[in-house]
Design a protein around this motif. Structure first.
Motif, mmCIF file in Angstrom:
data_model
loop_
_atom_site.group_PDB
_atom_site.id
_atom_site.type_symbol
_atom_site.label_atom_id
_atom_site.label_comp_id
_atom_site.label_asym_id
_atom_site.label_seq_id
_atom_site.Cartn_x
_atom_site.Cartn_y
_atom_site.Cartn_z
ATOM 1 N N ARG A 47 -5.131 2.326 7.289
ATOM 2 C CA ARG A 47 -5.864 3.000 6.226
ATOM 3 C C ARG A 47 -6.004 2.052 5.048
ATOM 4 O O ARG A 47 -5.358 1.005 4.991
ATOM 5 C CB ARG A 47 -5.157 4.276 5.780
ATOM 6 C CG ARG A 47 -3.880 4.038 5.012
ATOM 7 C CD ARG A 47 -3.280 5.368 4.509
ATOM 8 N NE ARG A 47 -2.153 5.093 3.628
ATOM 9 C CZ ARG A 47 -2.063 5.537 2.379
ATOM 10 N NH1 ARG A 47 -3.019 6.284 1.873
ATOM 11 N NH2 ARG A 47 -1.022 5.244 1.642
ATOM 12 N N SER A 49 -5.655 2.106 0.886
ATOM 13 C CA SER A 49 -5.107 2.930 -0.193
ATOM 14 C C SER A 49 -6.249 3.521 -1.012
ATOM 15 O O SER A 49 -7.164 2.801 -1.400
ATOM 16 C CB SER A 49 -4.226 2.066 -1.093
ATOM 17 O OG SER A 49 -4.146 2.649 -2.374
ATOM 18 N N GLU A 54 -6.190 -1.453 -0.928
ATOM 19 C CA GLU A 54 -5.387 -2.363 -0.097
ATOM 20 C C GLU A 54 -5.170 -1.779 1.294
ATOM 21 O O GLU A 54 -5.021 -0.565 1.435
ATOM 22 C CB GLU A 54 -3.972 -2.529 -0.679
ATOM 23 C CG GLU A 54 -3.871 -3.218 -1.983
ATOM 24 C CD GLU A 54 -2.457 -3.056 -2.547
ATOM 25 O OE1 GLU A 54 -2.084 -3.883 -3.342
ATOM 26 O OE2 GLU A 54 -1.743 -2.101 -2.169
ATOM 27 N N PRO A 55 -5.078 -2.645 2.297
ATOM 28 C CA PRO A 55 -4.775 -2.141 3.637
ATOM 29 C C PRO A 55 -3.321 -1.675 3.735
ATOM 30 O O PRO A 55 -2.433 -2.268 3.121
ATOM 31 C CB PRO A 55 -5.007 -3.361 4.533
ATOM 32 C CG PRO A 55 -4.814 -4.543 3.636
ATOM 33 C CD PRO A 55 -5.252 -4.101 2.268
ATOM 34 N N ARG A 56 -3.115 -0.607 4.471
ATOM 35 C CA ARG A 56 -1.762 -0.092 4.709
ATOM 36 C C ARG A 56 -1.621 0.253 6.178
ATOM 37 O O ARG A 56 -2.625 0.404 6.889
ATOM 38 C CB ARG A 56 -1.499 1.157 3.865
ATOM 39 C CG ARG A 56 -1.514 0.929 2.364
ATOM 40 C CD ARG A 56 -0.276 0.204 1.885
ATOM 41 N NE ARG A 56 -0.326 -0.082 0.444
ATOM 42 C CZ ARG A 56 0.069 0.768 -0.483
ATOM 43 N NH1 ARG A 56 0.540 1.948 -0.158
ATOM 44 N NH2 ARG A 56 -0.006 0.439 -1.763
ATOM 45 N N THR C 128 4.462 -3.359 1.178
ATOM 46 C CA THR C 128 3.343 -2.482 1.530
ATOM 47 C C THR C 128 2.376 -3.146 2.511
ATOM 48 O O THR C 128 1.405 -2.525 2.936
ATOM 49 C CB THR C 128 2.547 -2.065 0.269
ATOM 50 O OG1 THR C 128 2.096 -3.253 -0.393
ATOM 51 C CG2 THR C 128 3.396 -1.259 -0.689
ATOM 52 N N LEU C 129 2.623 -4.398 2.857
ATOM 53 C CA LEU C 129 1.727 -5.078 3.803
ATOM 54 C C LEU C 129 1.845 -4.452 5.190
ATOM 55 O O LEU C 129 2.952 -4.164 5.650
ATOM 56 C CB LEU C 129 2.111 -6.562 3.917
ATOM 57 C CG LEU C 129 1.688 -7.491 2.790
ATOM 58 C CD1 LEU C 129 2.318 -8.875 3.004
ATOM 59 C CD2 LEU C 129 0.178 -7.600 2.704
ATOM 60 N N PRO C 130 0.706 -4.271 5.868
ATOM 61 C CA PRO C 130 0.784 -3.864 7.274
ATOM 62 C C PRO C 130 1.633 -4.866 8.055
ATOM 63 O O PRO C 130 1.577 -6.069 7.810
ATOM 64 C CB PRO C 130 -0.682 -3.908 7.718
ATOM 65 C CG PRO C 130 -1.450 -3.610 6.473
ATOM 66 C CD PRO C 130 -0.688 -4.299 5.372
ATOM 67 N N GLY C 235 -3.570 -9.153 3.686
ATOM 68 C CA GLY C 235 -3.997 -7.997 4.476
ATOM 69 C C GLY C 235 -3.036 -7.656 5.596
ATOM 70 O O GLY C 235 -3.174 -6.617 6.243
ATOM 71 N N ARG C 380 4.439 3.716 -3.406
ATOM 72 C CA ARG C 380 3.423 3.221 -2.474
ATOM 73 C C ARG C 380 2.150 4.056 -2.556
ATOM 74 O O ARG C 380 1.048 3.517 -2.464
ATOM 75 C CB ARG C 380 3.964 3.257 -1.043
ATOM 76 C CG ARG C 380 5.187 2.381 -0.828
ATOM 77 C CD ARG C 380 5.750 2.531 0.582
ATOM 78 N NE ARG C 380 4.827 2.066 1.585
ATOM 79 C CZ ARG C 380 5.005 0.970 2.343
ATOM 80 N NH1 ARG C 380 6.088 0.231 2.191
ATOM 81 N NH2 ARG C 380 4.112 0.629 3.238
#
Lengths: 100, 373, 465
Positions: A47, A49, A54-56, C128-130, C235, C380
């Protein structure tokens, strides 16, 4: 969007389920959660944010963090780690704020 | 014992607004707040800034008050998150629309023109997302919404800058008239002043009782709902002629749903409890006007607690029995918009004994008369 | 379907299952509501399935032990509401639970909150990074569907679960990039050597030594004395950095699994208005209870890790005691009988608790986790940094609720679960006050987001349109 998953290919089981992740078929073990399916599919993120874009991606897998919000069968804002896959389930990333 | 010219009890919007006006007129004023500024209803209400649909007795004060909102930055140095986004009261049936038309006529007869009736077409132009069955609305174009917590803090900050002292963590334990002045004992020390302003919100009845005043108050615990963030889809604050509802989308995209459904208040524990059965009615009302909202997720619900009077009009004015005591409470769930203007009225009452502002209908005497009868 | 019960249990882990079985044996009508599709909680997650697929033994004897409890529960006659999230419990005993489409309302004369623990949030740069997850998350995936991390995945942290999970991966034929051990209470080896007096907890200690031996044998890289960890990437995580003796090192990373112990899940008890105390040894809040798990809210009891971290065995004892206490409170078990029934559970409780203080000291979280540097994201959901929290404190905020109103920290869908401990810790450090004085977030219903339409459906018929 796809990268190699940070998980190994799941063990093959006779009763595996095929779901659709971002439009691509993915075979996952029966009983997997939708968030697990997204991880197996190797989505780089699940997803964006709604605050920063930002990517999560899934973080806790126990229903606490809400990072794994997904669009499941067209319904947005589902906690992916708490939804068990069904054959043919369509799982998509959630981009920012949910749609109305 | 510390000395002041006036002691304001209660660090909500009304207390801070009164303190600001007293400080601007050069008086030494102290605000005594039990917890922290904006802890209860002032900080957590739905933030509607509304003249629309008010009791006719409140209209003159409310309309005057609106000017202060439009100049709020000049008053407190912050825009308080205020936007004049309109308020729209929706009619779902022709009968409701007729009632709104009669209402608008009644307001016009008083000499005011801030409310106008619109048809279904205009309603849809203002609120494209509204349900298809809605037939029209009552609209106040100058109304809007603000951020209640930010507003209350802006008033507190400006009051401080003007010389007022705002003491948090000072719970009043005693109120006595001694040798021509009030002595207010608190958990953080004792203050003495010739005037006391009772702006204690839900607990104002208890403070009044310390001074011997008895008001027939109940406690409101109005519930609010906030949803997850949504893409922008509604600009005005929307209410309904036939339902308890207020509906607005915040700048962050969350939708805030209120309208006065009641939870349960516990004044002793300073807490309030959401009642899910009643909350469900708010959800039902919101879903009826905005069907797409059915799929939105509710993230939080809470209650703000406040005093309510039998006639749902506030109590603003001098105590009928205690000297130097000015009451300003009992807004019964719609006091936020009146906060800025009431500060002026209270300062007048404290300093001059009276005010030119239209607060006569809110005199504490109306209950004294009822009690005596 | 029946909706009124003597005893409603929220949570299907060891505490909840044991409580349900015990309560049924005392003749109480029992409902158990749980998020998961099958009983077991996080610790015995999917144990029936793993057993059926022949994977349970590889997950350890302790895991497989859960089978007996799960089977006892299946046979006890409690009504099981599976795959349902409880989103509101009222002090008067109503429980609202959703399956994602529709809510049911249960009513209990007594409610047992047995919702377990959550992993302590690990707010570090890049968390919080994937690709950055918790160790518990990876373990859920392994237990439930046999998923193993790629060989390029790192583990960072401390606590029993770190070694346990690493050993579990190795035993299942997997590999790891390495373990960054952040334990400060002394290296596990040293602590184990110093723990000769902890005879009553010998099983735990022997297990720890066993894990270390297994990891050495499998040649898993283990870096000890790690002072700080960061995830780096655009990312997605690409590298992990760590500091030892003040010097930074880095390595490529396909993923990073974090763990700094677990803390009680107090969301429900806070929302209910139960009194809580700060537990200085475990650095967390926990609800105040008596010997039988009763809180200061009459209808509400607590058992298991959500009342203070004790582990599965302790949870099971507490579950039994809570059911016994509830039966007495409901007038169904005379006090002398209660005392007789409670004795074995109390004795077992003392035995299983013996090791706890030692573990707490060994795995105390580093202070930077409770009060991270300014640029680290704490919340977050709303992307609020520690620096923003400090600014709010500088503006006069004295507790988490004011900080929340000022910054939106804790207002997102997780409702402060992942930022609450850090907000409390940061405020306390900033003001130089104990965490108990800084306080905790007030928790508002719903405990889980619920669809507005679903909430609307709970309005009494005939109300509104």
């Amino acid at each position: 969007m796809r990268i190699d998953s940070m998980f190994l290919k799941p063990p093959e089981t006779a009763d595996a389920v095929t779901v659709e992740v971002e439009g691509r078929p993915v075979v996952v073990p029966r009983g997997a959660s939708a968030a697990a399916a997204a991880l197996i599919a190797g989505l780089a993120s699940t997803r964006a944010s709604p605050v920063t874009g930002e990517p999560r991606a899934p973080y806790c897998m126990m229903g606490a963090c809400f990072e794994c919000l997904l669009v499941i069968d067209d319904e947005p804002s589902q906690q992916g780690c708490l939804v068990t896959v069904r054959p043919g389930m369509r799982i998509r990333r959630q981009e920012g704020a949910r749609e109305l | 014992m510390r000395e002041a010219d006036a002691i304001v009890v209660g660090g909500g919007l009304h207390g801070c607004s009164a303190a600001l006006q007293l400080a601007l007129r050069g008086r030494r004023v102290v605000v005594l707040e039990r917890r922290h500024v904006g802890r209860h209803a002032s900080g957590i209400n739905a933030g509607g800034v509304r003249t629309l649909g008010r009791d006719l007795a409140e209209v003159p004060l409310s309309v005057l008050g609106m000017a202060h909102w439009h100049g709020i930055r000049e008053l407190v140095g912050d825009d308080c998150g205020f936007t004049a986004c309109r308020q729209v009261k929706v009619a779902e049936t022709p009968a409701e629309l007729s009632a709104l038309e009669r209402r608008a006529q009644a307001v016009r007869r008083l000499g005011y023109d801030h409310e106008r009736v619109v048809d279904a077409h205009e309603l849809r132009r203002l609120v494209p997302a509204v349900a298809g069955h809605c037939v029209g609305a009552l609209v106040a174009d100058g109304d809007g919404a603000a951020d209640p917590y930010r507003t209350t803090h802006a008033f507190a900050a400006r009051a401080r800058a003007a010389g007022a002292q705002v003491v948090e963590g000072a719970a009043v334990t005693g109120l006595d008239w001694r040798h021509g002045a009030w002595v207010v004992a608190t958990t953080a020390g004792t203050w003495r002043a010739g005037a006391v302003v009772n702006a204690a919100g839900a607990w104002a009845g208890r403070l009044a009782a310390l001074a011997g005043d008895d008001f027939p108050l109940t406690t409101r615990a109005s519930m609010m709902i906030v949803t997850e963030r949504m893409p922008p889809f509604v600009v005005p604050v929307v209410s309904a002629a036939g339902r308890a509802l207020s509906f607005k989308q915040s700048a962050s995209g969350t939708v805030i749903i209120g309208g006065g459904q009641q939870g349960r208040a516990d004044l002793d524990r300073e807490q309030a409890w959401v009642n899910v059965s009643n909350l469900a009615r708010s959800a039902q009302a919101a879903a009826a006007l905005f069907p797409a909202m059915r799929e939105a997720r509710v993230v939080r619900a809470w209650c703000g607690i406040e005093a309510q009077t039998p006639d749902r009009l506030p109590v603003i004015g001098h105590s009928t029995r205690a000297p130097g005591l000015v009451h300003v409470f009992g807004f019964s769930g719609h006091g936020f918009q009146l906060g800025p203007v009431c500060g002026l009225a209270v300062a007048d009452l404290v300093l001059a004994g009276g005010t030119a502002l239209p607060v006569a209908p809110f005199s504490p005497a109306r209950f004294a008369a009822a009690a005596a009868a | 379907m029946k909706r009124d019960f003597d005893f409603v249990v929220v949570g299907g882990g060891p505490a909840g299952l044991a409580a349900a079985v015990q309560a049924r044996s005392l003749g109480l009508s029992v409902a158990l509501v749980d998020e998961q599709p099958a009983p077991g909680g996080q610790i015995y997650r999917a144990v029936e399935r793993a057993e059926a697929e022949g994977r349970a033994a590889a997950l350890g004897a302790d895991y497989r032990d859960g089978l007996a409890l799960v089977r006892a529960f299946r046979d006890c006659g409690a009504v099981h509401f599976a795959s349902r999230q409880v989103w509101q419990v009222e002090p008067e005993g109503r429980v609202f639970a959703t399956d994602g489409r529709e809510s049911i309302v249960l009513r209990g004369s007594r409610i047992l909150v047995a919702v377990g623990a959550l992993e302590r949030p690990v707010p570090i740069r890049g968390w919080t990074l994937p690709g950055v997850m918790t160790v518990g998350a990876a373990q859920v995936l392994h237990k439930s569907i046999g998923l193993l991390p790629s060989p390029g995945v790192w583990i960072a942290g401390s606590g029993p679960l770190v070694l346990h999970f690493a050993a579990e991966v190795v035993a299942a034929g997997g590999r790891l990039a390495g373990i960054l051990d952040t334990a400060r209470g002394g290296l596990p080896e040293a602590a184990i050597a110093n723990a000769a007096g902890m005879l009553r907890g010998w099983r735990y200690l022997a297990r720890g030594l066993g894990y270390l031996a297994a990891l050495r044998q499998a040649d898993v890289r283990r870096v000890t004395g790690v002072e700080a960890v960061e995830a780096v990437g655009e990312g997605r995580i690409a590298r992990v950095r760590w500091r030892v003796n003040g010097a930074w090192n880095e390595a490529p990373a396909e993923g990073l699994l974090l763990h700094e112990g677990v803390i009680p899940s107090t969301h429900m008890t806070f929302a209910l208005g139960c009194a809580h105390d700060w537990d200085d040894a475990q650095r967390c809040f926990r609800p105040r209870t008596d010997d039988f798990g009763a809180t200061d809210v009459e209808a509400i009891l607590v058992a298991g890790d959500c009342g203070g971290i004790g582990g599965a065995r302790v949870a099971e004892c507490q579950g039994r005691l809570a059911a016994i206490g509830a039966a007495t409170a409901l007038g169904r078990l005379p006090v002398p009988e209660r005392e007789r029934l409670a004795r074995p559970a109390r004795e077992a409780l003392a035995r299983h608790r013996a090791i706890r203080g030692f573990l707490d000291a060994l795995y105390a979280p580093p202070p930077e986790l409770l009060a991270p540097p300014d640029d680290v994201i704490v919340c977050r959901c709303e992307s609020i940094t520690a620096g923003r929290i400090r600014e709010a404190v500088a503006l006069g905020c004295r507790g988490p609720n004011q900080v929340k109103s000022f910054t939106r920290c804790g207002m997102g869908p997780c409702q402060g679960r992942l930022c609450g401990p850090t907000v409390t810790g940061t405020i306390a450090a900033e003001l130089g006050v104990p965490p108990a004085q800084a306080g905790a977030f007030r928790v508002r219903p719903p405990l889980k987001p619920v669809r507005l339409g679903e909430l609307a459906a709970l309005a009494e018929p005939g109300e509104g349109a």
